[in-house]
Motif scaffolding. Structure first.
Motif, PDB file in Angstrom:
ATOM      1  N   GLU A 156       3.666   5.344  -6.013  1.00  0.00           N
ATOM      2  CA  GLU A 156       3.415   5.201  -7.440  1.00  0.00           C
ATOM      3  C   GLU A 156       2.242   6.081  -7.877  1.00  0.00           C
ATOM      4  O   GLU A 156       2.270   6.687  -8.954  1.00  0.00           O
ATOM      5  N   PHE A 157       1.218   6.157  -7.050  1.00  0.00           N
ATOM      6  CA  PHE A 157       0.044   6.954  -7.397  1.00  0.00           C
ATOM      7  C   PHE A 157       0.385   8.436  -7.448  1.00  0.00           C
ATOM      8  O   PHE A 157      -0.155   9.177  -8.281  1.00  0.00           O
ATOM      9  N   ARG A 158       1.270   8.864  -6.584  1.00  0.00           N
ATOM     10  CA  ARG A 158       1.744  10.252  -6.635  1.00  0.00           C
ATOM     11  C   ARG A 158       2.433  10.529  -7.976  1.00  0.00           C
ATOM     12  O   ARG A 158       2.249  11.595  -8.576  1.00  0.00           O
ATOM     13  N   LYS A 159       3.221   9.551  -8.438  1.00  0.00           N
ATOM     14  CA  LYS A 159       3.883   9.709  -9.734  1.00  0.00           C
ATOM     15  C   LYS A 159       2.858   9.758 -10.868  1.00  0.00           C
ATOM     16  O   LYS A 159       3.003  10.532 -11.821  1.00  0.00           O
ATOM     17  N   ILE A 160       1.821   8.913 -10.760  1.00  0.00           N
ATOM     18  CA  ILE A 160       0.766   8.903 -11.772  1.00  0.00           C
ATOM     19  C   ILE A 160       0.110  10.276 -11.874  1.00  0.00           C
ATOM     20  O   ILE A 160      -0.093  10.817 -12.971  1.00  0.00           O
ATOM     21  N   GLN A 173       0.822  -1.201   0.000  1.00  0.00           N
ATOM     22  CA  GLN A 173       0.000   0.000   0.000  1.00  0.00           C
ATOM     23  C   GLN A 173       0.864   1.262   0.000  1.00  0.00           C
ATOM     24  O   GLN A 173       0.569   2.228  -0.718  1.00  0.00           O
ATOM     25  N   GLN A 174       1.950   1.260   0.765  1.00  0.00           N
ATOM     26  CA  GLN A 174       2.827   2.424   0.801  1.00  0.00           C
ATOM     27  C   GLN A 174       3.540   2.628  -0.541  1.00  0.00           C
ATOM     28  O   GLN A 174       3.699   3.759  -0.997  1.00  0.00           O
ATOM     29  N   GLN A 175       3.954   1.542  -1.163  1.00  0.00           N
ATOM     30  CA  GLN A 175       4.579   1.652  -2.481  1.00  0.00           C
ATOM     31  C   GLN A 175       3.576   2.151  -3.516  1.00  0.00           C
ATOM     32  O   GLN A 175       3.916   2.961  -4.381  1.00  0.00           O
ATOM     33  N   PHE A 176       2.347   1.669  -3.428  1.00  0.00           N
ATOM     34  CA  PHE A 176       1.323   2.126  -4.358  1.00  0.00           C
ATOM     35  C   PHE A 176       1.023   3.609  -4.142  1.00  0.00           C
ATOM     36  O   PHE A 176       0.745   4.344  -5.102  1.00  0.00           O
ATOM     37  N   TYR A 177       1.094   4.044  -2.906  1.00  0.00           N
ATOM     38  CA  TYR A 177       0.908   5.469  -2.608  1.00  0.00           C
ATOM     39  C   TYR A 177       1.952   6.314  -3.344  1.00  0.00           C
ATOM     40  O   TYR A 177       1.620   7.324  -3.974  1.00  0.00           O
ATOM     41  N   SER A 196      -5.814   3.176   7.627  1.00  0.00           N
ATOM     42  CA  SER A 196      -4.872   2.439   6.785  1.00  0.00           C
ATOM     43  C   SER A 196      -4.295   1.230   7.508  1.00  0.00           C
ATOM     44  O   SER A 196      -4.323   0.109   7.011  1.00  0.00           O
ATOM     45  N   ARG A 197      -3.744   1.461   8.708  1.00  0.00           N
ATOM     46  CA  ARG A 197      -3.140   0.356   9.444  1.00  0.00           C
ATOM     47  C   ARG A 197      -4.194  -0.649   9.880  1.00  0.00           C
ATOM     48  O   ARG A 197      -4.017  -1.856   9.773  1.00  0.00           O
ATOM     49  N   LYS A 198      -5.330  -0.137  10.341  1.00  0.00           N
ATOM     50  CA  LYS A 198      -6.402  -1.014  10.782  1.00  0.00           C
ATOM     51  C   LYS A 198      -6.919  -1.874   9.630  1.00  0.00           C
ATOM     52  O   LYS A 198      -7.149  -3.075   9.776  1.00  0.00           O
ATOM     53  N   ASN A 199      -7.113  -1.263   8.469  1.00  0.00           N
ATOM     54  CA  ASN A 199      -7.637  -1.988   7.320  1.00  0.00           C
ATOM     55  C   ASN A 199      -6.685  -3.083   6.879  1.00  0.00           C
ATOM     56  O   ASN A 199      -7.107  -4.160   6.465  1.00  0.00           O
ATOM     57  N   ARG A 200      -5.377  -2.830   6.937  1.00  0.00           N
ATOM     58  CA  ARG A 200      -4.428  -3.856   6.534  1.00  0.00           C
ATOM     59  C   ARG A 200      -4.448  -5.019   7.522  1.00  0.00           C
ATOM     60  O   ARG A 200      -4.259  -6.163   7.143  1.00  0.00           O
ATOM     61  N   LEU A 259      -6.676   6.261  -0.605  1.00  0.00           N
ATOM     62  CA  LEU A 259      -7.053   7.658  -0.399  1.00  0.00           C
ATOM     63  C   LEU A 259      -6.829   8.084   1.048  1.00  0.00           C
ATOM     64  O   LEU A 259      -6.486   9.237   1.328  1.00  0.00           O
ATOM     65  N   SER A 260      -7.000   7.140   1.972  1.00  0.00           N
ATOM     66  CA  SER A 260      -6.739   7.434   3.372  1.00  0.00           C
ATOM     67  C   SER A 260      -5.265   7.718   3.599  1.00  0.00           C
ATOM     68  O   SER A 260      -4.895   8.624   4.358  1.00  0.00           O
ATOM     69  N   THR A 261      -4.396   6.957   2.925  1.00  0.00           N
ATOM     70  CA  THR A 261      -2.958   7.185   3.035  1.00  0.00           C
ATOM     71  C   THR A 261      -2.580   8.548   2.471  1.00  0.00           C
ATOM     72  O   THR A 261      -1.727   9.254   3.009  1.00  0.00           O
ATOM     73  N   ILE A 262      -3.232   8.931   1.381  1.00  0.00           N
ATOM     74  CA  ILE A 262      -2.981  10.234   0.770  1.00  0.00           C
ATOM     75  C   ILE A 262      -3.512  11.362   1.640  1.00  0.00           C
ATOM     76  O   ILE A 262      -2.994  12.481   1.624  1.00  0.00           O
ATOM     77  N   GLY A 263      -4.537  11.068   2.425  1.00  0.00           N
ATOM     78  CA  GLY A 263      -5.181  12.102   3.235  1.00  0.00           C
ATOM     79  C   GLY A 263      -6.325  12.772   2.508  1.00  0.00           C
ATOM     80  O   GLY A 263      -6.723  13.885   2.852  1.00  0.00           O
ATOM     81  N   GLU A 264      -6.879  12.095   1.496  1.00  0.00           N
ATOM     82  CA  GLU A 264      -7.966  12.658   0.689  1.00  0.00           C
ATOM     83  C   GLU A 264      -9.222  11.815   0.857  1.00  0.00           C
ATOM     84  O   GLU A 264      -9.673  11.139  -0.056  1.00  0.00           O
ATOM     85  N   ILE A 265      -9.804  11.848   2.040  1.00  0.00           N
ATOM     86  CA  ILE A 265     -11.017  11.074   2.292  1.00  0.00           C
ATOM     87  C   ILE A 265     -12.129  12.001   2.742  1.00  0.00           C
ATOM     88  O   ILE A 265     -11.901  13.082   3.280  1.00  0.00           O
ATOM     89  N   ASN A 266     -13.357  11.560   2.489  1.00  0.00           N
ATOM     90  CA  ASN A 266     -14.527  12.311   2.905  1.00  0.00           C
ATOM     91  C   ASN A 266     -15.689  11.355   3.099  1.00  0.00           C
ATOM     92  O   ASN A 266     -15.558  10.139   2.898  1.00  0.00           O
TER      93      ASN A 266
END
Length: 745
Positions: free
Chosen positions: A11-15, A5-9, A678-682, A261-268
Motif C-alpha cells: 500500500e505504501f508503494r502505491k501511496i 506489514q507486507q500488505q502495508f508495504y 522485519s521478521r525479528k521485530n514482528r 522502512l526496513s521492509t522497503i530497504g530504506e533504513i539508515n
C-alpha cells in the motif's frame, strides 16, 4: 480493515506512486502532538518522503476534536491520510463523518460496495481515499478493524488472538434486521390472539387445535428465538469485556514505522536512532514494551553500524585489506568524528553527563522515590551512598565535565557495588547512545528527556502564528491544515502553544544544539516537578478515596509556580549545592506561563507518575491515582487518571528478565544471518502482546461516570484517561468515580 506489514508495504508503494505522478499534494500525515514516540515516527517517515521528492503535509493534532476539524478541512485531492499515534481507539468512519459513497471509484456503485462490505470483503471496495492508522494505543475500535473499508489499521499481531471479538462483531452487526423480522412475527401472533378472543368462532378453531401439535409447531420458533437472544447476550458481553479492559500501548509506532522502512530497504543510522528514541520514551510507563523490543533494536544497531564502519574503513584503506570486527571496534569508536550508534549500559540517573553527580542522583525519579529523597532522612541516605562509594561531596557537586577522570572510569563499578545495598537495582540498564563527533555522545534516555522537555515547554507566545505557520508550509510544501477559526482567545492561544511545542520538538530530532537547549529546560522542569511533588507529599495532599488516590491542586497551589534554590544543605527543598551559585528564585515563567504548566497534560502526568512511584515505595498496598489541577482562567479542572504501579514491577521480574536475556543471546548468535529486523521485530511484537502490560481502567471509568451523572466534560485527548471538567462538577465527578471504582478498579 486489518493490513499486515507486507500488505502495508504494498500500500505504501502505491501511496508513493500516486504522490509522485501528481503535482498536487496527495498525502497528509496526522500526528499526535503530545507523544515523543509519534513525533519520532513522523520524522522518520517524512525524512524518507523528502528523499523521494514526495509532496506531503504534516498535520499535528492536539486531540480528537482537533483531528476532526482539520480532517474536514482537507483538500478533496488528498488521496491518502496516515494517522500516527492516534485513531486506533475511535470509530474513525463515524467520527470523521466519512460517507463511503463520496470516495467510490468510477467503476463501483454504492450497492456493489454495500454488498462487499456486508460479505466482509472490505479489501475489494475500490476507493479514491484511504486512511492508514499507525497507532499502538489499545484497545482497537472494532469498527476500524472489521467494519470499514476506508480505514486500514497496521496490525501489530494483537488481532491474532481476537477471534472471539471478531466473531461477536460480525454477528451483532447483522442482528438488527433479524430482530425486526422476529418482532414483526411476534406482533402478528399477538394480533391473532386478540382476534381469537373477540371472535368466538375463530377462537374455537384455534383452541380446538390439538395441544401436542400446537406445542410441536411453537417449539422450534421459541428455541430459535431463545438461542439467538442467548447469543446476542453472550456476544455483547464479549465486546463489553474487550472495551472495558482499559487502555494501554502494545508497541511503539516508531518501531512499526522503522519496520516498514526496513521492509522497503530504506533504513539508515538516523531512522534507527529515531526508532530507539521513540521506543525509549515509553519505558518509564510501559516497561515490558521496551524490554521486549530492545533485543531487535540491539541486533539492528550491531548489523547496521558494522556495515557502515566496514565501508568507512575500506574507503580509507588503500590496500582494501580484510577488516576484522575487533579492528572495527577499536578504530571506529576512537575516531573523533564518529557519528555512529552503540548499544551500551545506560544510567537511569537524570542527565548524568550534563549535570552534577549529586543533582543527577537526586532528580532521578527512580532514585528519588526509592530513597525517599523528599525527606531529610532520604537526603542523609543519599550522602551515605556517596560516602560508601568513596565520592566526596565536593566532587559530587561538580559538573560532570570537570569530574575527576579516574572517578569517571570507575563509576560503573562503584555504583554496581554499592547501589544494590540501597535497593537501587536499576540505576544501570540496557540502552543505547549516539555519538556526535567532537561534541561527545548522548544516551537515548538523555535524548528523550531533552525532546520531552521541548515538547512540554514549547516556544514563547511572542512567536506569531503567521510566522510559525509559514515555516511549516515552506517545509511541507503546502498548508498544514491548522484551524484558523476563532474558537475563543484562550483556547486558540493554548492550542497554538501546544503546536509550537510540537514543531520545536520535531525540529530538534536532528539538531544537536536544540537538544542541548532541551536538556537545560529539562533540568528546571524536573526541579519544578520534584519540588511540587515534595510539597504535595509533605502537606499530606494525597487522599485515599475508595479504590484510588486523589490529588487536587487548587488555585493557591497552582499559582505558586517557582523553584526555590538555596545553598543551605539542610533546607527542606535543597537538592544540590551546585546548580546555582547564589540564593535566588528561578521563575518557571522563564519557560512559559508558570500557572499554565499544570494545564499541560504532559507535565501533570509526569507529576502524577512521580507521586505514584513515591506511593509505591511507601505503602504496602498500591492504588491508582487521579490528579487534577485548577485553571483559574477557564474555571475548569484538568484531571488525569493514572494506573497503579502495581501493574508492573519497577525492579523487573527476574524470571522474565532471564527469558529476555536468553532471547538476547539467541539474537546475538543469529546476528550474522539477519539482513534486517522485519521478521525479528514482528516476533518481538507477539511477545509484547503475550506479556502483562499496564491497563488504565480510568479510560473507561471516566467516560462511564460522565454519562451516568450527566455533566458537561471535555474528553479530547488521545489518551482517554484525561478529562476537563467545570469547577462545580468536580465533586460530583469524584463521587461518581468512588461509586463505580468498586466494580471497575
Amino acid at each position: 480493515m486489518i493490513i499486515t506489514q507486507q500488505q502495508f508495504y504494498r500500500e505504501f508503494r502505491k501511496i508513493c506512486k500516486i504522490s509522485t505522478t501528481h503535482s498536487t499534494c496527495k498525502l497528509a500525515i496526522f500526528v499526535s502532538c503530545f507523544d515523543v514516540d509519534s513525533i519520532c515516527s513522523a520524522r522518520m517517515l517524512s525524512d524518507y518522503l523528502k528523499r523521494q521528492f514526495i509532496v506531503f503535509q504534516i498535520v499535528p493534532v492536539i486531540g480528537y476534536i482537533d483531528l476532526r476539524e482539520k480532517y474536514l478541512k482537507l483538500e478533496s485531492e488528498i488521496a491518502n491520510v496516515i494517522l500516527i499515534g492516534c485513531g486506533a481507539t475511535a470509530d474513525l468512519e463515524s467520527f470523521l463523518e466519512i460517507d463511503i459513497s463520496d470516495y467510490l471509484g468510477d467503476d463501483m456503485t454504492p450497492d456493489e460496495a454495500a454488498l462487499l462490505i456486508h460479505e466482509g470483503r472490505l479489501g475489494d471496495v475500490k476507493l479514491t481515499r484511504k486512511l492508514y492508522v499507525i497507532d499502538g494505543h489499545r484497545p482497537w475500535n472494532l469498527d476500524n478493524l472489521y467494519g470499514s473499508p476506508i480505514v486500514l489499521c497496521l496490525d501489530d499481531n494483537t488481532t491474532e488472538g481476537m477471534n472471539a471479538e471478531r466473531e461477536a462483531f460480525y454477528f451483532l452487526i447483522n442482528v438488527p434486521e433479524e430482530e425486526e423480522e422476529e418482532e414483526e412475527e411476534d406482533e402478528e401472533e399477538v394480533e391473532i390472539e386478540d382476534l381469537a378472543t373477540d371472535n368466538d368462532e375463530d377462537n374455537d378453531l384455534i383452541l380446538n387445535e390439538p395441544l401436542e401439535r400446537k406445542r410441536t409447531r411453537q417449539a422450534p420458533k421459541e428455541s430459535k428465538k431463545k438461542k439467538q437472544k442467548r447469543l446476542v447476550d453472550e456476544y455483547q458481553e464479549v465486546l463489553e469485556n474487550y472495551y472495558q479492559q482499559g487502555s494501554t500501548v502494545s508497541i511503539p509506532s516508531s518501531h512499526q514505522t522503522y519496520d516498514l522502512l526496513s521492509t522497503i530497504g530504506e533504513i539508515n543510522i538516523d531512522s534507527l536512532w529515531l526508532a530507539i528514541v521513540g521506543t525509549r520514551s515509553l519505558r518509564d510507563v510501559y516497561r515490558k514494551v521496551y524490554d521486549l523490543v530492545y533485543p531487535g533494536l540491539k541486533n539492528e544497531v550491531q548489523r547496521l553500524q558494522v556495515d557502515i564502519d566496514a565501508y568507512t574503513m575500506r574507503s580509507s584503506n588503500s590496500n582494501n585489506a580484510l577488516i576484522t570486527s575487533s579492528a572495527l571496534n577499536f578504530d571506529i569508536s576512537k575516531k573523533a568524528d564518529n557519528h555512529g550508534l552503540q548499544s551500551c549500559k545506560e544510567y537511569t540517573l537524570f542527565l548524568l553527563h550534563y549535570w552534577t553527580l549529586y543533582d543527577s542522583f537526586f532528580y532521578s525519579e527512580y532514585v528519588n522515590s526509592k530513597c525517599h529523597l523528599y525527606t531529610n532522612d532520604g537526603r542523609r541516605l543519599l550522602k551515605t551512598l556517596f560516602a560508601r562509594m568513596g565520592i566526596p561531596l565536593i566532587q559530587a557537586t561538580q559538573n560532570w565535565h570537570y569530574l575527576d577522570l579516574e572517578l569517571k572510569r570507575k563509576l560503573d563499578s562503584l555504583v554496581l557495588r554499592e547501589a544494590w545495598k540501597f535497593n537501587l537495582r536499576e540505576i544501570i540498564i540496557d540502552g543505547f547512545k549516539r555519538n556526535y563527533g567532537f561534541h561527545g555522545s548522548i544516551s537515548s534516555g538523555d535524548y528523550v528527556n531533552a525532546v520531552q522537555a521541548l515538547l512540554e515547554h514549547g516556544t514563547t507566545r511572542s512567536i506569531t502564528k503567521k510566522k510559525v505557520q509559514s515555516n511549516r508550509d515552506d517545509e511541507n510544501g503546502g498548508p498544514s491544515g491548522t484551524n484558523n477559526e476563532d474558537n475563543g482567545e484562550e483556547h486558540e492561544d493554548k492550542n497554538q502553544h501546544f503546536l509550537n511545542s510540537f514543531w520545536r520538538a520535531y525540529d530538534s530530532l536532528n539538531n544537536y544544539s536544540e537538544i542541548k537547549k532541551g536538556m537545560e529546560i529539562a533540568k528546571y522542569q524536573q526541579q519544578f516537578i520534584f519540588e511540587k511533588g515534595s510539597e504535595i507529599i509533605q502537606k499530606g495532599m494525597v487522599k485515599t478515596q475508595s479504590k484510588f488516590r486523589v490529588v487536587i491542586l487548587n488555585e493557591s497551589f497552582t499559582m505558586n509556580s517557582s523553584i526555590t534554590k538555596s545553598n543551605n544543605s539542610d533546607s527542606t527543598f535543597n537538592k544540590s549545592m551546585s546548580s546555582l551559585k547564589d540564593d535566588r528564585v528561578v521563575d518557571i515563567t522563564t519557560f512559559g506561563n508558570g500557572s499554565q504548566m499544570f494545564q499541560n497534560p504532559l507535565i501533570l502526568t509526569k507529576l502524577g507518575n512521580w507521586i505514584l512511584n513515591v506511593q509505591a515505595d511507601l505503602d504496602e498496598g498500591v492504588l491508582p491515582l487521579v490528579i487534577g489541577a485548577y485553571n483559574s482562567e477557564t474555571k475548569t479542572y484538568l484531571v488525569c487518571g493514572l494506573p497503579s504501579r502495581a501493574s508492573f514491577d519497577l525492579d523487573g521480574d527476574e524470571e522474565e528478565e532471564e527469558g529476555a536475556d536468553d532471547d538476547d543471546d539467541d539474537a546475538d548468535d543469529d546476528d550474522d544471518d539477519n539482513s534486517n529486523t522485519s521478521r525479528k521485530n514482528r516476533k518481538d511484537s507477539k511477545k509484547v502482546n503475550k506479556q502483562h502490560v499496564i491497563l488504565n481502567a480510568f479510560s473507561v471509568l471516566f467516560e462511564k461516570v460522565t454519562q451516568e451523572i450527566n455533566i458537561q466534560a471535555r474528553m479530547d485527548s488521545f489518551q482517554s484517561a484525561i478529562i476537563e471538567l467545570r469547577k462545580e462538577d468536580l465533586t460530583k465527578f469524584l463521587d461518581g468515580l468512588t461509586r463505580y471504582s468498586q466494580y471497575m478498579l
